[in-house]
Design a protein around this motif. Structure first.
Motif, PDB file in Angstrom:
ATOM      1  N   GLU A  97      -0.874   1.477  -0.133  1.00 56.13           N
ATOM      2  CA  GLU A  97      -1.190   1.475  -1.564  1.00 56.13           C
ATOM      3  C   GLU A  97      -1.677   2.827  -2.060  1.00 56.13           C
ATOM      4  OE1 GLU A  97      -3.853  -1.626  -2.682  1.00 56.13           O
ATOM      5  OE2 GLU A  97      -2.549  -3.203  -1.924  1.00 56.13           O
ATOM      6  N   LYS A  98      -2.383   3.551  -1.227  1.00 56.39           N
ATOM      7  CA  LYS A  98      -3.014   4.792  -1.665  1.00 56.39           C
ATOM      8  C   LYS A  98      -2.242   6.043  -1.257  1.00 56.39           C
ATOM      9  CE  LYS A  98      -6.794   2.650  -3.085  1.00 56.39           C
ATOM     10  NZ  LYS A  98      -7.093   2.419  -4.441  1.00 56.39           N
ATOM     11  N   ALA A  99      -1.123   5.882  -0.579  1.00 55.71           N
ATOM     12  CA  ALA A  99      -0.319   7.019  -0.111  1.00 55.71           C
ATOM     13  C   ALA A  99      -1.145   7.965   0.757  1.00 55.71           C
ATOM     14  CB  ALA A  99       0.305   7.761  -1.291  1.00 55.71           C
ATOM     15  N   THR A 100      -2.021   7.414   1.590  1.00 52.26           N
ATOM     16  CA  THR A 100      -2.806   8.198   2.527  1.00 52.26           C
ATOM     17  C   THR A 100      -2.160   8.089   3.903  1.00 52.26           C
ATOM     18  OG1 THR A 100      -4.252   6.338   3.059  1.00 52.26           O
ATOM     19  CG2 THR A 100      -4.956   7.778   1.263  1.00 52.26           C
ATOM     20  N   PRO A 101      -2.504   8.960   4.832  1.00 53.86           N
ATOM     21  CA  PRO A 101      -1.852   8.936   6.142  1.00 53.86           C
ATOM     22  C   PRO A 101      -2.368   7.865   7.109  1.00 53.86           C
ATOM     23  CG  PRO A 101      -3.396  10.739   6.032  1.00 53.86           C
ATOM     24  CD  PRO A 101      -3.362  10.114   4.662  1.00 53.86           C
ATOM     25  N   LEU A 102      -3.306   7.027   6.688  1.00 57.34           N
ATOM     26  CA  LEU A 102      -3.793   5.986   7.598  1.00 57.34           C
ATOM     27  C   LEU A 102      -4.371   4.817   6.821  1.00 57.34           C
ATOM     28  CD1 LEU A 102      -7.180   6.257   7.788  1.00 57.34           C
ATOM     29  CD2 LEU A 102      -6.524   8.261   9.042  1.00 57.34           C
ATOM     30  N   SER A 103      -4.552   3.705   7.543  1.00 60.29           N
ATOM     31  CA  SER A 103      -5.185   2.512   6.973  1.00 60.29           C
ATOM     32  C   SER A 103      -6.385   2.151   7.845  1.00 60.29           C
ATOM     33  CB  SER A 103      -4.208   1.336   6.961  1.00 60.29           C
ATOM     34  OG  SER A 103      -3.125   1.593   6.103  1.00 60.29           O
ATOM     35  N   VAL A 104      -7.444   1.651   7.211  1.00 62.85           N
ATOM     36  CA  VAL A 104      -8.662   1.264   7.926  1.00 62.85           C
ATOM     37  C   VAL A 104      -9.116  -0.096   7.399  1.00 62.85           C
ATOM     38  CG1 VAL A 104     -11.058   1.878   8.451  1.00 62.85           C
ATOM     39  CG2 VAL A 104      -9.355   3.697   8.148  1.00 62.85           C
ATOM     40  N   PRO A 157       0.813 -16.406   9.202  1.00 63.26           N
ATOM     41  CA  PRO A 157       0.519 -16.714  10.602  1.00 63.26           C
ATOM     42  C   PRO A 157      -0.607 -15.878  11.189  1.00 63.26           C
ATOM     43  CG  PRO A 157       2.327 -15.186  10.533  1.00 63.26           C
ATOM     44  CD  PRO A 157       1.922 -15.463   9.085  1.00 63.26           C
ATOM     45  N   LEU A 158      -1.411 -15.243  10.375  1.00 63.25           N
ATOM     46  CA  LEU A 158      -2.458 -14.355  10.881  1.00 63.25           C
ATOM     47  C   LEU A 158      -3.737 -15.082  11.251  1.00 63.25           C
ATOM     48  CD1 LEU A 158      -1.916 -11.288   8.563  1.00 63.25           C
ATOM     49  CD2 LEU A 158      -1.083 -11.658  10.890  1.00 63.25           C
ATOM     50  N   SER A 159      -3.669 -16.360  11.495  1.00 62.51           N
ATOM     51  CA  SER A 159      -4.724 -17.175  12.103  1.00 62.51           C
ATOM     52  C   SER A 159      -5.995 -17.316  11.283  1.00 62.51           C
ATOM     53  CB  SER A 159      -5.075 -16.644  13.498  1.00 62.51           C
ATOM     54  OG  SER A 159      -5.808 -15.433  13.408  1.00 62.51           O
ATOM     55  N   GLY A 160      -5.960 -16.987  10.002  1.00 62.39           N
ATOM     56  CA  GLY A 160      -7.146 -17.177   9.179  1.00 62.39           C
ATOM     57  C   GLY A 160      -8.263 -16.193   9.442  1.00 62.39           C
ATOM     58  N   ARG A 161      -7.953 -15.082  10.100  1.00 58.90           N
ATOM     59  CA  ARG A 161      -8.999 -14.087  10.360  1.00 58.90           C
ATOM     60  C   ARG A 161      -9.553 -13.569   9.049  1.00 58.90           C
ATOM     61  NH1 ARG A 161      -4.795  -9.314  12.023  1.00 58.90           N
ATOM     62  NH2 ARG A 161      -4.068  -9.028   9.904  1.00 58.90           N
ATOM     63  N   LEU A 162     -10.717 -12.973   9.106  1.00 62.29           N
ATOM     64  CA  LEU A 162     -11.355 -12.420   7.918  1.00 62.29           C
ATOM     65  C   LEU A 162     -11.259 -10.906   7.980  1.00 62.29           C
ATOM     66  CD1 LEU A 162     -14.165 -14.933   8.284  1.00 62.29           C
ATOM     67  CD2 LEU A 162     -12.866 -14.711   6.179  1.00 62.29           C
ATOM     68  N   ALA A 163     -10.930 -10.293   6.848  1.00 60.63           N
ATOM     69  CA  ALA A 163     -10.738  -8.842   6.854  1.00 60.63           C
ATOM     70  C   ALA A 163     -11.240  -8.210   5.566  1.00 60.63           C
ATOM     71  CB  ALA A 163      -9.261  -8.514   7.030  1.00 60.63           C
ATOM     72  N   ARG A 164     -11.709  -6.990   5.703  1.00 58.70           N
ATOM     73  CA  ARG A 164     -12.059  -6.132   4.563  1.00 58.70           C
ATOM     74  C   ARG A 164     -11.210  -4.875   4.693  1.00 58.70           C
ATOM     75  NH1 ARG A 164     -18.086  -5.230   5.517  1.00 58.70           N
ATOM     76  NH2 ARG A 164     -17.740  -6.353   7.436  1.00 58.70           N
ATOM     77  N   ILE A 165     -10.316  -4.638   3.781  1.00 57.86           N
ATOM     78  CA  ILE A 165      -9.464  -3.452   3.807  1.00 57.86           C
ATOM     79  C   ILE A 165     -10.244  -2.313   3.161  1.00 57.86           C
ATOM     80  CG2 ILE A 165      -7.258  -2.452   3.130  1.00 57.86           C
ATOM     81  CD1 ILE A 165      -7.055  -4.945   4.993  1.00 57.86           C
ATOM     82  N   LEU A 166     -10.555  -1.284   3.936  1.00 58.24           N
ATOM     83  CA  LEU A 166     -11.328  -0.161   3.424  1.00 58.24           C
ATOM     84  C   LEU A 166     -10.430   0.937   2.876  1.00 58.24           C
ATOM     85  CD1 LEU A 166     -14.003   0.105   6.248  1.00 58.24           C
ATOM     86  CD2 LEU A 166     -14.115  -1.196   4.121  1.00 58.24           C
ATOM     87  N   ALA A 169     -10.399  -1.465  12.621  1.00 61.00           N
ATOM     88  CA  ALA A 169      -9.047  -1.127  13.075  1.00 61.00           C
ATOM     89  C   ALA A 169      -8.553   0.063  12.254  1.00 61.00           C
ATOM     90  CB  ALA A 169      -8.106  -2.310  12.907  1.00 61.00           C
ATOM     91  N   VAL A 170      -8.111   1.087  12.960  1.00 63.66           N
ATOM     92  CA  VAL A 170      -7.565   2.284  12.314  1.00 63.66           C
ATOM     93  C   VAL A 170      -6.089   2.364  12.671  1.00 63.66           C
ATOM     94  CG1 VAL A 170      -7.722   4.793  12.102  1.00 63.66           C
ATOM     95  CG2 VAL A 170      -9.802   3.442  12.516  1.00 63.66           C
ATOM     96  N   PHE A 171      -5.229   2.322  11.661  1.00 66.52           N
ATOM     97  CA  PHE A 171      -3.774   2.381  11.853  1.00 66.52           C
ATOM     98  C   PHE A 171      -3.297   3.768  11.424  1.00 66.52           C
ATOM     99  CE2 PHE A 171      -5.016  -1.927  10.878  1.00 66.52           C
ATOM    100  CZ  PHE A 171      -4.328  -2.695  11.792  1.00 66.52           C
ATOM    101  N   VAL A 172      -2.659   4.490  12.363  1.00 67.22           N
ATOM    102  CA  VAL A 172      -2.181   5.831  12.075  1.00 67.22           C
ATOM    103  C   VAL A 172      -0.653   5.830  12.180  1.00 67.22           C
ATOM    104  CG1 VAL A 172      -2.251   8.256  12.765  1.00 67.22           C
ATOM    105  CG2 VAL A 172      -4.301   6.825  13.022  1.00 67.22           C
ATOM    106  N   GLY A 214     -20.838  -4.839  -0.838  1.00 68.03           N
ATOM    107  CA  GLY A 214     -20.728  -3.675  -1.692  1.00 68.03           C
ATOM    108  C   GLY A 214     -19.593  -3.941  -2.666  1.00 68.03           C
ATOM    109  N   LYS A 215     -18.580  -3.088  -2.650  1.00 68.22           N
ATOM    110  CA  LYS A 215     -17.429  -3.275  -3.533  1.00 68.22           C
ATOM    111  C   LYS A 215     -16.209  -3.772  -2.779  1.00 68.22           C
ATOM    112  CE  LYS A 215     -18.882   0.169  -6.850  1.00 68.22           C
ATOM    113  NZ  LYS A 215     -18.518   1.358  -7.596  1.00 68.22           N
TER     114      LYS A 215
END
Length: 111
Positions: A30-37, A16-25, A106-109, A6-7
């Motif tokens: 950056e967005k000044a929201t109360p959580l990261s996903v 040192p994050l082991s080359g994992r693959l991630a999509r930050i939703l 992963a949901v970070f609160v 998608g986008k």
């Protein structure tokens, strides 16, 4: 180089994050929201570093595959359609010991 879903682009993490693959939703910093996903993909045999999140709790929702998360001296198997909550500051280490990709949300609160 990322793969576009998608986008949202899937990117490989730098050491040192082991080359994992991630999509930050949703990026709370950056967005000044109360959580990261984010959606993470660990390839077969891939292990992440031992780490903790001082400023937030983390809830990991496995959507495909299977992983193992070491928390202190305990290991927790996290199969598909399972949820693992990691309290703020808890040192943990994720690993994919299976033969297929381990994909989880992963949901970070902040706390």
């Amino acid at each position: 180089m990322g793969v576009i879903y998608g986008k949202v682009v899937e990117l490989r993490s730098l050491p040192p994050l082991s080359g994992r693959l991630a999509r930050i939703l949703l990026d709370g910093f950056e967005k000044a929201t109360p959580l990261s996903v984010a959606v993470f993909r660990y390839e077969p045999g891939q292990k992440g570093p031992s780490h903790g999140h001082e400023g937030s709790t983390k809830t990991r929702i496995t959507i495909r595959g299977e992983g193992v998360v070491e928390v202190g001296s305990e290991s927790y198997k996290v199969p598909a359609v399972s949820v693992l909550h990691i309290p703020r500051g808890t040192i943990h280490r994720p690993s994919n010991l299976s033969k297929e990709d381990w994909i989880f949300i992963a949901v970070f609160v902040p706390q």
